[in-house]
Scaffold this motif. Structure first.
Motif, short mmCIF file in Angstrom:
data_model
loop_
_atom_site.label_atom_id
_atom_site.label_comp_id
_atom_site.label_asym_id
_atom_site.label_seq_id
_atom_site.Cartn_x
_atom_site.Cartn_y
_atom_site.Cartn_z
N GLU A 187 54.96 10.53 -8.49
CA GLU A 187 54.66 9.94 -9.77
C GLU A 187 55.39 10.70 -10.88
N PRO A 188 55.60 10.09 -12.04
CA PRO A 188 56.38 10.77 -13.08
C PRO A 188 55.83 12.12 -13.49
N ASP B 9 64.54 8.58 -16.08
CA ASP B 9 64.63 9.20 -17.40
C ASP B 9 64.43 10.71 -17.32
N LEU B 10 63.54 11.16 -16.43
CA LEU B 10 63.34 12.60 -16.25
C LEU B 10 64.60 13.26 -15.69
N GLU C 196 57.92 15.57 -12.90
CA GLU C 196 58.35 16.42 -14.02
C GLU C 196 57.98 17.88 -13.76
N ALA D 258 62.13 12.20 -6.21
CA ALA D 258 62.06 11.18 -7.26
C ALA D 258 61.57 9.84 -6.72
N ASP E 292 60.83 5.73 -15.13
CA ASP E 292 60.36 6.98 -15.72
C ASP E 292 60.97 8.19 -15.02
N ASN E 293 61.06 8.15 -13.70
CA ASN E 293 61.67 9.27 -12.97
C ASN E 293 63.17 9.35 -13.24
N CYS F 156 61.74 4.75 -9.86
CA CYS F 156 61.18 4.11 -11.04
C CYS F 156 61.92 4.58 -12.30
N HIS G 2 65.15 0.67 -10.62
CA HIS G 2 63.76 0.34 -10.88
C HIS G 2 63.37 -0.97 -10.19
#
Length: 505
Positions: free
Chosen positions: A169-170, A213-214, A174, A165, A210-211, A208, A241
């Motif tokens: 990148e996101p 949130d994943l 994913e 993570a 976005d990661n 980050c 973040h």
């Protein structure tokens, strides 16, 4: 009925063997490389159906044991035909079940695509058979060897998830989560999620938003029944973040984080600001970086957005000395040594400009006196620049309210009377009326400003007001040489303010 049976289009009484056959049939059309999400759903449905079938078979075995029913020769023959044994051994067992042996103990190995399934003993004990002619003893069967199942360490794999993570990148992260077989297990996935969440809440791992949130979506942290406080999760998300954007390789992410419509920031500006906070501490270089007026405000906004309020909040790669320096410059309510140094540097630069201009005019006009006047003008600019910041801080100190209390409250209260008395001493004992009068009128201005501001009055300029006070201004011009008038006015304004703001409260 199990939701896994419904997903695999199986009846409620489908046994373990039927579940595995349906799963194998679905694997021909659902591949992890083609559709990872569908494959993960299929695997979860298979595990749910398999657990249901095993529990259902276990319950049925317990019911049969309670009833005390014994297996007949026909039932034994039917079970032997259903087991995945060697075909010759199955026929021999079926023949011998009707022929001879009075007591047989047999085992079987269930064919399972999952390597974790153990060898199951289907029947053990005394099974009566009808008496018959003696026959050759049945061949002993041994369980087929199974590979040792590798035990998954949730903590170790959680560290792997966190490292991925931080680096990916996101979009790539994913896909990486979808292709991990360790996350397909309904038993191991919650354990891994607990280890990941505990580490993120207690450690500084730059990830980050976005990661994060994943991860929350993968492990169900944002579900209603997860037990995680949404405010705590959001605070952790923002903290990680901020740490992520501070990494040198994430300058574009830092630019997006600092960008505001009223104060746009590009990648180069973000990299420059980060360098000011991360380079080794050098006082003169830091002062030179801060002399433009807009840079102090920009660095103050940067530290505010990053949540760094003092040197104790500085996390790597930030330097505590750099953070303390820029925070001291941004604090306009307190006179500090970094602010004083910056004021001296700015006044020195202004003095050099004045000296250069006056010297150039003297050389071009062939007037040495102009060049000498430039020296005096430069010294005057230097002195005013050096005194301007202390005087401004003195005014802010006097205008502050009584609550919350400020430093040196007694000196703050009695400063105006002390200045008034000092002005009288300079006028009469020092025989310096001009200097004493200047000090007295400055004290009067400070006392009136203090009383007006702390009382909450608002001044609105009006042309008619100027005409009304014009005679008083003319008289005030004549009274400039009489410092005693200013001393009386200063003491009167100070007394009114002290009685309303200090004594009555």
């Amino acid at each position: 009925m199990s939701w896994g049976h419904a997903a695999l289009d199986l009846a409620e009484d489908a046994d373990e063997r039927a579940v595995k056959r349906a799963y194998a049939a679905r694997l021909r059309t659902t591949r992890p490389d083609d559709d990872p999400v569908a494959f993960q759903q299929l695997h979860q449905a298979y595990q749910a159906a398999l657990d249901w079938a095993r529990h259902r078979a276990h319950w049925q075995d317990e019911d049969e044991d309670e009833r005390g029913h014994d297996l007949s020769a026909a039932q034994a023959t039917g079970i032997a035909e259903a087991l995945p044994l060697d075909q010759a051994l199955a026929r021999s067992f079926a023949h011998d079940a009707t022929a001879a042996p009075a007591e047989v103990v047999w085992t079987a190995v269930v064919d399972d695509a999952d390597a974790h399934d153990p060898v199951r003993i289907l029947d053990r004990g005394d099974t009566p058979f009808p008496p018959a002619a003696p026959a050759a003893p049945a061949r002993a069967t041994e369980p087929l060897p199974q590979p040792a199942a590798a035990q998954l360490d949730p903590g170790t794999f959680a560290q792997r998830v966190i490292a991925e993570a931080q680096q990916s990148e996101p979009a790539a992260f994913e896909r990486w989560l979808q292709l991990r077989p360790e996350l397909w297990s309904l038993r191991d996935k919650p354990l891994i999620g607990d280890h990941v969440l505990h580490h993120l809440l207690t450690h500084d791992a730059p990830i980050c938003a976005d990661n994060f949130d994943l991860l929350a979506q993968c492990f169900g942290w944002d579900d209603v029944g997860s037990g995680l406080d949404p405010y705590e999760a959001n605070a952790c998300r923002l903290r990680l973040h901020r740490l992520w954007v501070l990494q040198p390789r994430n300058q574009h992410g830092l630019a997006r984080y600092l960008h505001r419509p009223q104060a746009p920031v590009n990648a180069d500006e973000a990299r420059t600001r980060l360098q000011r906070l991360t380079r080794p501490w050098q006082p003169w270089r830091a002062l030179w970086d801060a002399w433009p007026a807009h840079r102090v405000a920009a660095m103050r906004d940067t530290l505010d957005l990053l949540g760094v309020h003092d040197a104790d909040d500085a996390v790597p790669p930030l330097r505590p000395a750099q953070v303390a320096f820029w925070r001291a410059l941004a604090d306009g309510q307190r006179l500090s040594w970094p602010r004083m140094q910056l004021a001296l540097l700015r006044s020195a630069l202004c003095a050099l400009v004045v000296l250069a201009v006056m010297t150039l005019l003297g050389v071009l006009g062939r007037a040495p006196a102009v060049a000498m006047q430039g020296v005096y003008a430069a010294l005057l600019v230097m002195g005013v620049g050096a005194l301007l910041l202390p005087l401004r801080s003195l005014g802010q100190w006097q205008l502050a309210e009584e609550h919350p209390p400020v430093r040196w409250p007694l000196l703050r209260l009695w400063l105006i009377p002390l200045l008034a008395i000092g002005a009288l001493l300079v006028i009469h004992l020092g025989d310096a009326r001009i200097a004493g009068s200047a000090l007295a009128w400055a004290t009067l201005g400070l006392s009136i400003r203090r009383w007006w501001h702390r009382a909450g009055y608002v001044f609105q300029f009006n042309g008619w007001l100027l005409l009304g006070i014009w005679p008083f201004l003319k008289l005030g011009g004549l009274a400039l040489m009489f410092g005693e008038v200013a001393v009386v006015g200063a003491l009167l304004a100070w007394t009114v303010d002290a009685m309303t703001k200090v004594v009555h409260r």
